[in-house]
Write an enzyme that holds these catalytic residues in place. Structure first.
Site, mmCIF file in Angstrom:
data_model
loop_
_atom_site.group_PDB
_atom_site.id
_atom_site.type_symbol
_atom_site.label_atom_id
_atom_site.label_comp_id
_atom_site.label_asym_id
_atom_site.label_seq_id
_atom_site.Cartn_x
_atom_site.Cartn_y
_atom_site.Cartn_z
ATOM 1 N N ASN A 71 1.002 -1.047 -0.217
ATOM 2 C CA ASN A 71 0.061 0.055 0.040
ATOM 3 C C ASN A 71 1.236 1.231 0.142
ATOM 4 O O ASN A 71 0.413 2.511 -0.751
ATOM 5 C CB ASN A 71 -0.962 -0.166 1.188
ATOM 6 C CG ASN A 71 -0.363 0.030 2.577
ATOM 7 O OD1 ASN A 71 0.648 -0.789 2.675
ATOM 8 N ND2 ASN A 71 -0.998 0.415 3.335
ATOM 9 N N GLY A 107 2.503 -5.748 7.223
ATOM 10 C CA GLY A 107 1.505 -6.474 6.539
ATOM 11 C C GLY A 107 0.203 -6.916 7.237
ATOM 12 O O GLY A 107 0.130 -6.373 8.473
ATOM 13 N N SER A 108 -0.492 -7.906 6.741
ATOM 14 C CA SER A 108 -1.783 -8.058 7.684
ATOM 15 C C SER A 108 -1.521 -8.909 8.832
ATOM 16 O O SER A 108 -0.496 -9.783 9.032
ATOM 17 C CB SER A 108 -2.512 -8.857 6.512
ATOM 18 O OG SER A 108 -1.943 -10.225 6.400
ATOM 19 N N GLU A 161 4.495 -5.178 11.996
ATOM 20 C CA GLU A 161 3.711 -3.714 11.968
ATOM 21 C C GLU A 161 2.373 -4.381 11.047
ATOM 22 O O GLU A 161 2.675 -4.463 9.950
ATOM 23 C CB GLU A 161 4.639 -3.103 10.897
ATOM 24 C CG GLU A 161 5.531 -2.246 11.605
ATOM 25 C CD GLU A 161 5.394 -1.124 12.773
ATOM 26 O OE1 GLU A 161 4.166 -0.600 12.518
ATOM 27 O OE2 GLU A 161 6.086 -0.897 13.535
ATOM 28 N N CYS A 204 -2.939 1.728 6.384
ATOM 29 C CA CYS A 204 -3.111 1.033 7.436
ATOM 30 C C CYS A 204 -3.726 1.544 8.739
ATOM 31 O O CYS A 204 -4.535 1.007 9.373
ATOM 32 C CB CYS A 204 -2.007 0.308 7.963
ATOM 33 S SG CYS A 204 -0.452 1.587 8.335
ATOM 34 N N GLU A 236 -11.009 -5.660 8.351
ATOM 35 C CA GLU A 236 -10.338 -4.398 7.915
ATOM 36 C C GLU A 236 -10.821 -4.131 6.763
ATOM 37 O O GLU A 236 -10.617 -4.938 5.569
ATOM 38 C CB GLU A 236 -8.800 -4.633 8.115
ATOM 39 C CG GLU A 236 -8.209 -3.339 7.573
ATOM 40 C CD GLU A 236 -6.411 -3.708 8.040
ATOM 41 O OE1 GLU A 236 -6.076 -4.859 7.850
ATOM 42 O OE2 GLU A 236 -5.731 -2.632 7.810
#
Ligand code: NAD
Length: 459
Positions: free
Chosen positions: A116, A189-190, A211, A245, A335
């Protein structure tokens, strides 16, 4: 592939063991070279991000290249200071001694990045890994092929591959990399993949920074200046088409302010992106067909207040306001990570707690209110990575603030000096003097009990 990866990791280990990265001048020289290359290639970086998902040039400049350059400038300026052994007060019990914290690189580190903010989220950890004296292997996202290729070429033009190198590719490459033994892993990431990374790291007791993401609430009470709040929410939500995020995932608004807020949100969307946002040059596209379909799927059965238009070929989705989604609907289960903004009203403050805490500890939270008692209540009651009172996103831009999640939104934090610290082991060293040697600690123990109990005051 595994063999190829193992060989490269071994070269990095040898490079690290050669001691070259211990030299601060060497590290700083490379950071400067990286800065020169980024400045030289800034247009190409903007073009790559545009080719990947039509990220507006302005957004690339503020959130990717200039953001990274600011971090580079900070590191170049403070590297010697941060790397210096830090003297701390010594314990009197060890008299005579002087005590230090040495900042020591971990060794060979793995950095896995998402799509992203593909440039920023690959380069920031690289800068700190190198500044702290590590070698680094980077795995940018497969969903931004133009940017990942450019990062690969950029890194190859600055670093010896035994010092820093890029592996392009998807989860298969990532999984193969995770089979290696690393000295540190930095993953962005996720939450789903974060758990896989953590598990792999645990098998080698490798330290990590994770993160991750989450459902970040945006709370608007009845005292908030609604027009201003709306502008700030629309900016934070639709920047990068909601693929941020820390974007506000959903709004919780006091019922008495809802109608005014919705009207102002719609006004802001029109004033930012025009009557037809598809024609606006300032709205990025959805990253992939898969994510496009996922987002359209989230709208099924929802009442829309505005937006909802979409064009599959261009992966365009209009900024969309969703009215009072059910807690059990798909859009409130995961999300969102796209330009869909659910608006949920509350009457009593207690209702907020049930909503917010049902998503665990989110990465961010935003509170729009003039009442400090309300602001304090949210801050005290809820655990989340970080946030802003009366704005969105901007806590990420201050290098003096730690950036990171807690619980399922992440582990560890970075930015500025904290990034240097994240990639450094803190080695505790006591340098003992030799001119005095108090014998009372040695057997046979003769110190009276009363005196032993007083020793704690010397610790
Ligand atoms: P993702 O977890 O799908 O992918 C991230 C990286 O992991 C990619 O490089 C990918 O190739 C790799 N990967 C994917 N599957 C893997 C597997 N099974 N094993 C090992 N590696 C694998 O995340 P994404 O879709 O790229 O990014 C979006 C997510 O990242 C969102 O949840 C968002 O909130 C989060 N995010 C967090 C931050 C932060 O700073 N906390 C920043 C940006 C994005």
């Amino acid at each position: 592939m595994r063999h190829h990866i193992s060989k490269d990791v071994e070269s990095q280990r040898q490079f690290f063991n050669s001691g070259r990265t211990q030299d601060l001048k060497f590290r700083k020289g490379l950071l400067k070279k990286l800065r020169t290359e980024i400045i030289r290639q800034e247009n190409a970086i903007c073009d790559a991000l545009y080719a990947d998902f039509k990220k507006p040039r302005f957004e690339t400049l503020i959130a990717e290249t200039q953001f990274v350059l600011a971090e580079l400038n900070t590191f170049i300026r403070y590297l010697e200071l941060w790397a210096r052994p830090e003297r701390v007060p010594a314990s009197l019990l060890n008299f005579p001694s002087s005590d230090y914290i040495y900042k020591e690189p971990y060794g060979t580190v793995l950095i896995i990045a998402p799509w992203n903010y593909p440039f920023q989220l690959t380069l920031l950890p690289l800068i700190s890994a190198i500044a702290a004296g590590n070698t680094a292997v980077l795995k940018p996202s497969e969903l931004t092929p133009h940017t990942s290729k450019l990062i690969n070429e950029l890194v190859a033009s600055v670093f010896d591959p035994a010092h820093a190198m890029v592996f392009e590719g998807d989860a298969v490459v990532s999984k193969a990399l995770l089979e290696e033994k690393w000295d540190y892993i930095f993953f962005t990431g996720s939450t789903r993949v974060g758990k896989i990374v953590y598990e792999k790291a645990a098998s080698n007791l490798t330290p990590v920074t994770l993160e991750l993401g989450g459902k970040s609430p945006c709370i608007v009470d009845d005292s908030a200046p609604v027009a201003q709040a709306a502008r700030r929410i629309v900016w934070g939500k639709f920047l990068n088409a909601g693929q941020t995020c820390i974007a506000p995932d959903y709004i919780l608004v006091h019922a008495s302010a809802k109608a005014r807020l919705v009207e102002e949100l719609q006004k802001s969307i029109r004033s930012f992106f025009g009557d037809d946002p598809e024609r606006s040059p300032d709205l990025a596209r959805i990253i992939s067909d898969g994510h496009f379909q996922r987002l359209i799927g989230l709208l099924e059965g929802q009442q829309l207040l505005s937006g909802g238009q979409h064009t599959a070929g261009d992966r365009y989705i209009a900024p969309t306001l969703v009215d009072e989604p059910d807690k059990n609907s798909k859009i409130m289960k995961e999300e969102i990570f796209g330009p869909l903004l659910p608006i949920i009203s509350f009457e009593e403050e207690d209702e907020l707690d049930a909503w917010i805490s049902s998503y665990g500890k989110p990465l961010a939270a935003y509170v729009f209110s003039k009442r400090s008692s309300f602001q304090k209540r949210i801050l005290r009651k809820h655990r989340f990575g970080g946030g802003v009172i009366n704005d969105t996103l901007i806590h990420i831009s201050n290098k003096n603030l730690p950036f990171g999640g807690v619980g399922q939104s992440g582990l560890g934090a970075y930015h500025g000096k904290r990034s240097f610290d994240a990639f450094s082991h803190k080695k505790a060293i006591v340098k003992r003097g030799t001119w005095l040697d108090l014998k009372f600690r040695n057997p046979p123990y003769t110190l009276p009990i009363g005196l032993i109990k007083k020793l704690k005051h010397l610790l």
